[in-house]
Design a protein around this motif. Structure first.
Motif: not given
Length: 300
Positions: A262-271, A277-290
Motif C-alpha cells: 500500500l505504501i508503494e501504491l502511489p509510486d505504481k499509480l504515478t508510473k 489518484l496517486a496524490a490522493n492515495v498518498e495523502n490518505k495513507i499519510a493521514k491514517f499512518r499519522e
C-alpha cells in the motif's frame, strides 16, 4: 379609404370566392378528392383510399377509385390517394419497439433501459459521479439529472440509488482518522480497533471506493501493469473485459495487499500516469499512518 368601405369590399370578395367554387370542389371532404379528367377537362369527385391502403388507379367518369392494401412493413395512417404506402421506420441501436408496425400505423421505437434519445441516437444515461445523487431518474427521452451533496453530507448507496446522508460524529473513545467528504463518511476508530485492524485494514475500504470512481481505461492500466503481471496472468484487452471486471481485479489486489504494498501504491499509480489518484492515495495513507501512531508504536 374609410373603415366602412373596407368592410364592404371584404364582404364582396368573400361572396365572389364562394361563387367561384365549383360544384365538384364543394363536395370534397376528408374521404374524397377532386380530379380533372385529362380527356375532357371535367371535374369529378373521387373516393380516397382508406388507412391501410394506397391508390392503385384514379377514378374516372365510369368507375370509382381502385385501392390496394399495404404490404407488410408499409402503412398509410390517413385517407389518401398516394401511389405507394409509406415504409415503416426501423429501430436504431439501443432501441426497442414500443408500437409495432401495422398496415395503418408506423412503427414507434424508444431507447432501451439505461439510454435516452439524444437528437439522432440513443445515449447512455449519465452515471452520477462521486458526491452526487440522482435528482431525477433518466427516461427513454431524458437524461439522468444529478445533484451534489451539500457540505456535511456524503453520497452513499448503490449506483443510481445513492442518497445524501450526514457525516457521523465520532464517539468519545474514538479518534477522527479522516474528515468526511462529499463521497465518504468521517472515518472514526478507537485505539483498540486501530491496534486490531492496523492502519492498512482501516484504509482499504476507502481505497476500494477510490478505485470504483475511476474510468475503465484507467483501471485497465493498473490491472494489466501491476495485478495480472504479478500473478503471471495474461493482460486483458478492453474488448474481452468489462469495467466491472477491472474493478474486481483491482479491489481483490487491495484486499490482499500488505502494508508495504500500500505504501508503494502511489509510486505504481504515478508510473502509469494516474498522478491525481496517486496524490490522493498518498495523502490518505499519510493521514491514517499519522493518526494511528497515537495508539501504537508498531506502525510500519
Amino acid at each position: 379609404m374609410s373603415k366602412l368601405m373596407c368592410v364592404v369590399l371584404k364582404f364582396i370578395f368573400a361572396v365572389l370566392s364562394l361563387v367561384s367554387i365549383s360544384p365538384a370542389a364543394a363536395r370534397v371532404n376528408e374521404t374524397t378528392y377532386m380530379r380533372v379528367l385529362p380527356s375532357t377537362g371535367q371535374e369529378i369527385v373521387c373516393n380516397r383510399c382508406a388507412p391501410g391502403f394506397h391508390l392503385r388507379a384514379h377514378c374516372t367518369d365510369t368507375r370509382q377509385t381502385e385501392c390496394r392494401r399495404c404490404s407488410a412493413g408499409f402503412y398509410t395512417e390517413f385517407w389518401n390517394y398516394i401511389p405507394e404506402c409509406l415504409p415503416c421506420d426501423s429501430c436504431f441501436e439501443h432501441q426497442v419497439v414500443k408500437q409495432p408496425c401495422t398496415h395503418t400505423r408506423n412503427q414507434v421505437c424508444e431507447c432501451e433501459e439505461g439510454f435516452f434519445w439524444n437528437f439522432h441516437f440513443c445515449k447512455r444515461h449519465t452515471v452520477c459521479g462521486a458526491g452526487y445523487v440522482v435528482k431525477s431518474k433518466g427516461t427513454p427521452y431524458a437524461d439522468t439529472m444529478c445533484e451534489f451533496c451539500q457540505n456535511g453530507y456524503y453520497a452513499t448507496g448503490a449506483p443510481g440509488n445513492k442518497v445524501c446522508v450526514p457525516h457521523k460524529t465520532c464517539r468519545p473513545e474514538e479518534r477522527l482518522l479522516l474528515h468526511g467528504s462529499c463521497w465518504h463518511d468521517n472515518v472514526c476508530a478507537s485505539c483498540n480497533r486501530i491496534v486490531e485492524k492496523g492502519w492498512d485494514g482501516l484504509i482499504k475500504p476507502l481505497l476500494a471506493e477510490l478505485f470504483a470512481q475511476q474510468k475503465p481505461h484507467r483501471l485497465q492500466r493498473f490491472v494489466n501493469r501491476f495485478v495480472l503481471r504479478d500473478d503471471g496472468r495474461r493482460r486483458i484487452s478492453q474488448r474481452r473485459s468489462s469495467s466491472e471486471n477491472y474493478l474486481l481485479h483491482a479491489q481483490e489486489w487491495l484486499r490482499r495487499a500488505t502494508p508495504e504494498q500500500l505504501i508503494e501504491l502511489p509510486d505504481k499509480l504515478t508510473k502509469i500516469n494516474l498522478n491525481n489518484l496517486a496524490a490522493n492515495v498518498e495523502n490518505k495513507i499519510a493521514k491514517f499512518r499519522e493518526e494511528t501512531k497515537y495508539c501504537s508504536n508498531n506502525i510500519p
